[in-house]
Design a protein around this motif. Structure first.
Motif, PDB file in Angstrom:
ATOM      1  N   ILE A 185      37.753  52.975   9.064  1.00 10.67           N
ATOM      2  CA  ILE A 185      37.185  51.918   8.177  1.00 10.67           C
ATOM      3  C   ILE A 185      37.595  50.773   8.492  1.00 10.67           C
ATOM      4  O   ILE A 185      39.029  50.563   8.740  1.00 10.67           O
ATOM      5  CB  ILE A 185      37.160  52.201   6.908  1.00 10.67           C
ATOM      6  CG1 ILE A 185      36.415  53.587   6.506  1.00 10.67           C
ATOM      7  CG2 ILE A 185      36.904  51.294   5.766  1.00 10.67           C
ATOM      8  CD1 ILE A 185      36.719  54.174   4.988  1.00 10.67           C
ATOM      9  N   ALA A 186      37.121  49.525   8.887  1.00 12.35           N
ATOM     10  CA  ALA A 186      37.761  48.308   8.915  1.00 12.35           C
ATOM     11  C   ALA A 186      37.182  47.430   8.282  1.00 12.35           C
ATOM     12  O   ALA A 186      36.004  47.324   7.732  1.00 12.35           O
ATOM     13  CB  ALA A 186      37.313  47.789  10.584  1.00 12.35           C
ATOM     14  N   LEU A 187      37.919  46.413   7.702  1.00 12.69           N
ATOM     15  CA  LEU A 187      37.717  45.389   6.661  1.00 12.69           C
ATOM     16  C   LEU A 187      37.980  44.082   7.576  1.00 12.69           C
ATOM     17  O   LEU A 187      38.776  43.810   8.171  1.00 12.69           O
ATOM     18  CB  LEU A 187      38.633  45.342   5.588  1.00 12.69           C
ATOM     19  CG  LEU A 187      38.602  46.564   4.666  1.00 12.69           C
ATOM     20  CD1 LEU A 187      39.665  46.368   3.490  1.00 12.69           C
ATOM     21  CD2 LEU A 187      37.155  47.092   4.398  1.00 12.69           C
ATOM     22  N   ASN A 188      36.980  43.006   7.444  1.00 12.32           N
ATOM     23  CA  ASN A 188      36.967  41.688   7.870  1.00 12.32           C
ATOM     24  C   ASN A 188      36.665  40.782   6.821  1.00 12.32           C
ATOM     25  O   ASN A 188      35.446  40.818   6.436  1.00 12.32           O
ATOM     26  CB  ASN A 188      36.454  41.812   8.886  1.00 12.32           C
ATOM     27  CG  ASN A 188      36.396  40.220   9.713  1.00 12.32           C
ATOM     28  OD1 ASN A 188      37.473  39.534   9.774  1.00 12.32           O
ATOM     29  ND2 ASN A 188      35.620  39.737  10.555  1.00 12.32           N
ATOM     30  N   PRO A 189      37.541  39.747   6.416  1.00 11.43           N
ATOM     31  CA  PRO A 189      38.922  39.738   6.742  1.00 11.43           C
ATOM     32  C   PRO A 189      39.707  40.709   6.201  1.00 11.43           C
ATOM     33  O   PRO A 189      39.297  41.280   5.072  1.00 11.43           O
ATOM     34  CB  PRO A 189      39.343  38.383   6.263  1.00 11.43           C
ATOM     35  CG  PRO A 189      38.588  37.836   5.189  1.00 11.43           C
ATOM     36  CD  PRO A 189      37.284  38.597   5.629  1.00 11.43           C
ATOM     37  N   GLN A 190      40.932  41.093   6.743  1.00  8.59           N
ATOM     38  CA  GLN A 190      41.849  42.185   6.432  1.00  8.59           C
ATOM     39  C   GLN A 190      42.305  41.568   4.904  1.00  8.59           C
ATOM     40  O   GLN A 190      42.690  42.352   3.988  1.00  8.59           O
ATOM     41  CB  GLN A 190      42.841  42.546   7.441  1.00  8.59           C
ATOM     42  CG  GLN A 190      42.225  43.292   8.595  1.00  8.59           C
ATOM     43  CD  GLN A 190      43.231  43.785   9.580  1.00  8.59           C
ATOM     44  OE1 GLN A 190      44.360  43.141   9.757  1.00  8.59           O
ATOM     45  NE2 GLN A 190      42.959  44.483  10.320  1.00  8.59           N
ATOM     46  N   ASN A 191      42.762  40.330   4.954  1.00  7.69           N
ATOM     47  CA  ASN A 191      43.529  40.042   3.766  1.00  7.69           C
ATOM     48  C   ASN A 191      42.713  38.901   2.985  1.00  7.69           C
ATOM     49  O   ASN A 191      42.369  37.570   3.273  1.00  7.69           O
ATOM     50  CB  ASN A 191      44.921  38.922   4.248  1.00  7.69           C
ATOM     51  CG  ASN A 191      45.710  40.246   4.604  1.00  7.69           C
ATOM     52  OD1 ASN A 191      46.128  41.077   4.219  1.00  7.69           O
ATOM     53  ND2 ASN A 191      46.405  39.732   5.794  1.00  7.69           N
ATOM     54  N   VAL A 192      41.686  39.769   2.262  1.00  5.32           N
ATOM     55  CA  VAL A 192      40.480  38.737   1.933  1.00  5.32           C
ATOM     56  C   VAL A 192      40.872  38.008   0.394  1.00  5.32           C
ATOM     57  O   VAL A 192      41.508  38.363  -0.115  1.00  5.32           O
ATOM     58  CB  VAL A 192      39.338  39.644   1.419  1.00  5.32           C
ATOM     59  CG1 VAL A 192      39.774  40.691   0.184  1.00  5.32           C
ATOM     60  CG2 VAL A 192      37.937  38.961   1.153  1.00  5.32           C
ATOM     61  N   LYS A 193      40.221  36.789   0.424  1.00  5.73           N
ATOM     62  CA  LYS A 193      40.599  35.823  -0.750  1.00  5.73           C
ATOM     63  C   LYS A 193      39.258  35.698  -1.515  1.00  5.73           C
ATOM     64  O   LYS A 193      38.164  35.925  -1.285  1.00  5.73           O
ATOM     65  CB  LYS A 193      41.078  34.680  -0.216  1.00  5.73           C
ATOM     66  CG  LYS A 193      42.501  34.616   0.449  1.00  5.73           C
ATOM     67  CD  LYS A 193      43.018  33.430   0.959  1.00  5.73           C
ATOM     68  CE  LYS A 193      42.018  32.587   2.095  1.00  5.73           C
ATOM     69  NZ  LYS A 193      42.651  31.280   2.347  1.00  5.73           N
ATOM     70  N   GLN A 194      39.672  35.274  -2.751  1.00  2.92           N
ATOM     71  CA  GLN A 194      38.728  34.838  -3.868  1.00  2.92           C
ATOM     72  C   GLN A 194      37.477  33.926  -3.081  1.00  2.92           C
ATOM     73  O   GLN A 194      37.910  32.868  -2.502  1.00  2.92           O
ATOM     74  CB  GLN A 194      39.213  33.952  -5.034  1.00  2.92           C
ATOM     75  CG  GLN A 194      39.904  34.879  -5.875  1.00  2.92           C
ATOM     76  CD  GLN A 194      40.541  33.968  -6.954  1.00  2.92           C
ATOM     77  OE1 GLN A 194      41.511  32.907  -6.507  1.00  2.92           O
ATOM     78  NE2 GLN A 194      40.389  34.108  -8.132  1.00  2.92           N
ATOM     79  N   GLY A 195      36.290  34.111  -3.264  1.00  2.00           N
ATOM     80  CA  GLY A 195      35.306  33.460  -2.728  1.00  2.00           C
ATOM     81  C   GLY A 195      34.691  33.491  -1.219  1.00  2.00           C
ATOM     82  O   GLY A 195      33.861  33.199  -0.864  1.00  2.00           O
ATOM     83  N   GLU A 196      35.594  34.642  -0.640  1.00  2.00           N
ATOM     84  CA  GLU A 196      35.080  34.861   0.667  1.00  2.00           C
ATOM     85  C   GLU A 196      33.877  35.891   0.749  1.00  2.00           C
ATOM     86  O   GLU A 196      33.776  36.784  -0.361  1.00  2.00           O
ATOM     87  CB  GLU A 196      36.415  35.281   1.603  1.00  2.00           C
ATOM     88  CG  GLU A 196      37.239  34.242   1.710  1.00  2.00           C
ATOM     89  CD  GLU A 196      38.289  34.568   2.804  1.00  2.00           C
ATOM     90  OE1 GLU A 196      38.853  33.527   3.558  1.00  2.00           O
ATOM     91  OE2 GLU A 196      38.866  35.765   2.761  1.00  2.00           O
ATOM     92  N   THR A 197      33.374  36.373   1.984  1.00  2.00           N
ATOM     93  CA  THR A 197      32.486  37.287   2.294  1.00  2.00           C
ATOM     94  C   THR A 197      33.166  38.450   2.868  1.00  2.00           C
ATOM     95  O   THR A 197      33.945  38.225   4.138  1.00  2.00           O
ATOM     96  CB  THR A 197      31.301  36.975   2.974  1.00  2.00           C
ATOM     97  OG1 THR A 197      30.419  35.864   2.341  1.00  2.00           O
ATOM     98  CG2 THR A 197      30.541  38.101   3.264  1.00  2.00           C
ATOM     99  N   LEU A 198      33.122  39.622   2.550  1.00  2.00           N
ATOM    100  CA  LEU A 198      34.135  40.702   3.178  1.00  2.00           C
ATOM    101  C   LEU A 198      33.105  41.613   3.833  1.00  2.00           C
ATOM    102  O   LEU A 198      32.020  42.028   3.224  1.00  2.00           O
ATOM    103  CB  LEU A 198      34.808  41.479   1.915  1.00  2.00           C
ATOM    104  CG  LEU A 198      35.677  42.768   2.420  1.00  2.00           C
ATOM    105  CD1 LEU A 198      36.842  42.450   3.402  1.00  2.00           C
ATOM    106  CD2 LEU A 198      35.803  43.731   1.047  1.00  2.00           C
ATOM    107  N   THR A 199      33.530  41.925   5.169  1.00  2.00           N
ATOM    108  CA  THR A 199      32.582  42.949   6.035  1.00  2.00           C
ATOM    109  C   THR A 199      33.365  44.074   6.018  1.00  2.00           C
ATOM    110  O   THR A 199      34.302  44.300   6.391  1.00  2.00           O
ATOM    111  CB  THR A 199      32.199  42.401   7.267  1.00  2.00           C
ATOM    112  OG1 THR A 199      31.492  41.150   7.318  1.00  2.00           O
ATOM    113  CG2 THR A 199      31.444  43.302   8.107  1.00  2.00           C
ATOM    114  N   LEU A 200      32.593  45.362   5.383  1.00  2.00           N
ATOM    115  CA  LEU A 200      33.069  46.640   5.601  1.00  2.00           C
ATOM    116  C   LEU A 200      32.468  47.347   6.650  1.00  2.00           C
ATOM    117  O   LEU A 200      31.205  47.547   6.601  1.00  2.00           O
ATOM    118  CB  LEU A 200      32.810  47.399   4.322  1.00  2.00           C
ATOM    119  CG  LEU A 200      33.720  46.773   2.947  1.00  2.00           C
ATOM    120  CD1 LEU A 200      32.629  45.928   2.384  1.00  2.00           C
ATOM    121  CD2 LEU A 200      34.017  47.887   2.219  1.00  2.00           C
ATOM    122  N   SER A 201      32.958  48.047   7.462  1.00  2.00           N
ATOM    123  CA  SER A 201      32.652  48.764   8.726  1.00  2.00           C
ATOM    124  C   SER A 201      33.099  50.075   8.820  1.00  2.00           C
ATOM    125  O   SER A 201      34.442  50.302   8.854  1.00  2.00           O
ATOM    126  CB  SER A 201      32.850  47.935  10.136  1.00  2.00           C
ATOM    127  OG  SER A 201      32.405  46.816  10.256  1.00  2.00           O
TER     128      SER A 201
END
Length: 264
Positions: free
Chosen positions: A1-17
């Motif tokens: 499982i990969a997260l992008n960005p790894q250090n996610v912040k408020q208001g961002e879009t997180l991709t989960l793979s």
């Protein structure tokens, strides 16, 4: 499982793979948000919008269910840590006419319609690569950043901040689609003024507010760079500017991230 960005912040879009050979279906949720996974080879990708609101910091649960061809299910649970964003405060002085638009009855009705519009999910991904700036101008001045907390007439700043990014450009400046999609709302609203909403697919939407002219039509398929309207100061606005909002799964996200990186 990969997260992008790894250090996610408020208001961002997180991709989960999820890289899972042999898996035929992936379902899941991020906090209260349903994740819509789509297959790309052995990988399954989903997008999540991270709230910009002040209290949305800390650990939030992800729950996944992976199924294979025999319908055997595997449960995976983990937390994603959301880091605080950096948001300034903007003080605005409103006229009585503008203050009247903050009437809860007006705001709630319009917010409900917007929420209904951006809650739809179209499986087709209609964008490719990075989003483009919706203006032809080079490095236009940003008058209000995404998530900036606003104080009206000396009141306490809001907890959730600005819904998008404001570009200070002259009235009549052409506005272009930042990526491919389908126009799903193109008409004047009381608070947001003349608007154009674009469904880019996979739960991703763009919208442009306060337009002086609406050139796109409901149901129109657009490509990146197609004319959709012209800058104005209609609705709740203190002067000519382009407001650009984006949503992922109904959550406001920062458009700047979509121009800086290609999100799958």
């Amino acid at each position: 499982i990969a997260l992008n960005p790894q250090n996610v912040k408020q208001g961002e879009t997180l991709t989960l793979s999820v890289n899972a050979p042999g898996v035929t279906e992936v379902q899941g949720s991020f906090d209260q948000q349903e994740l819509k996974f789509q297959r790309a080879g052995d990988a399954w990708n989903a997008l999540a919008g991270i709230s910009r609101c002040a209290n949305y910091v800390g650990n939030y649960p992800v729950s996944l269910t992976l199924r294979d061809a025999q319908a055997s299910a595997k449960q995976i649970q983990f937390d994603v840590h959301v880091n605080a964003g950096t948001f300034g405060v903007q003080d605005l002085t409103l006229t009585s006419q503008m203050s009247a638009l903050l009437d809860p009855a007006i705001m709630n009705a319009e917010n409900a319609r917007v929420g209904e519009t951006v809650s739809a999910f179209t499986p087709e991904q209609m964008w490719n690569g990075k989003f483009r700036l919706p203006l032809a101008a080079q490095n236009p001045r940003i008058s209000t950043t995404f998530g900036e907390r606003r104080s009206y007439n000396g009141g306490a700043p809001g907890l959730c901040g600005h819904e998008g990014t404001d570009y200070a450009v002259p009235g009549g400046t052409p506005v272009y689609a930042p990526a491919g999609g389908v126009v799903v709302l193109a008409e004047p609203l009381k608070v947001r003024g003349g608007v154009v909403f674009i469904d880019h697919g996979r739960g991703v939407f763009s919208a442009f507010y306060h337009l002086s002219e609406i050139d796109a039509k409901n149901g129109q398929r657009v490509r990146a760079g197609d004319l959709v309207g012209k800058v104005g100061t209609t609705g709740f606005s203190t002067g000519d500017h382009l407001h650009w909002s984006m949503w992922v799964n109904g959550v406001y996200v920062n458009p700047e991230q979509w121009m800086e990186q290609a999100i799958p």
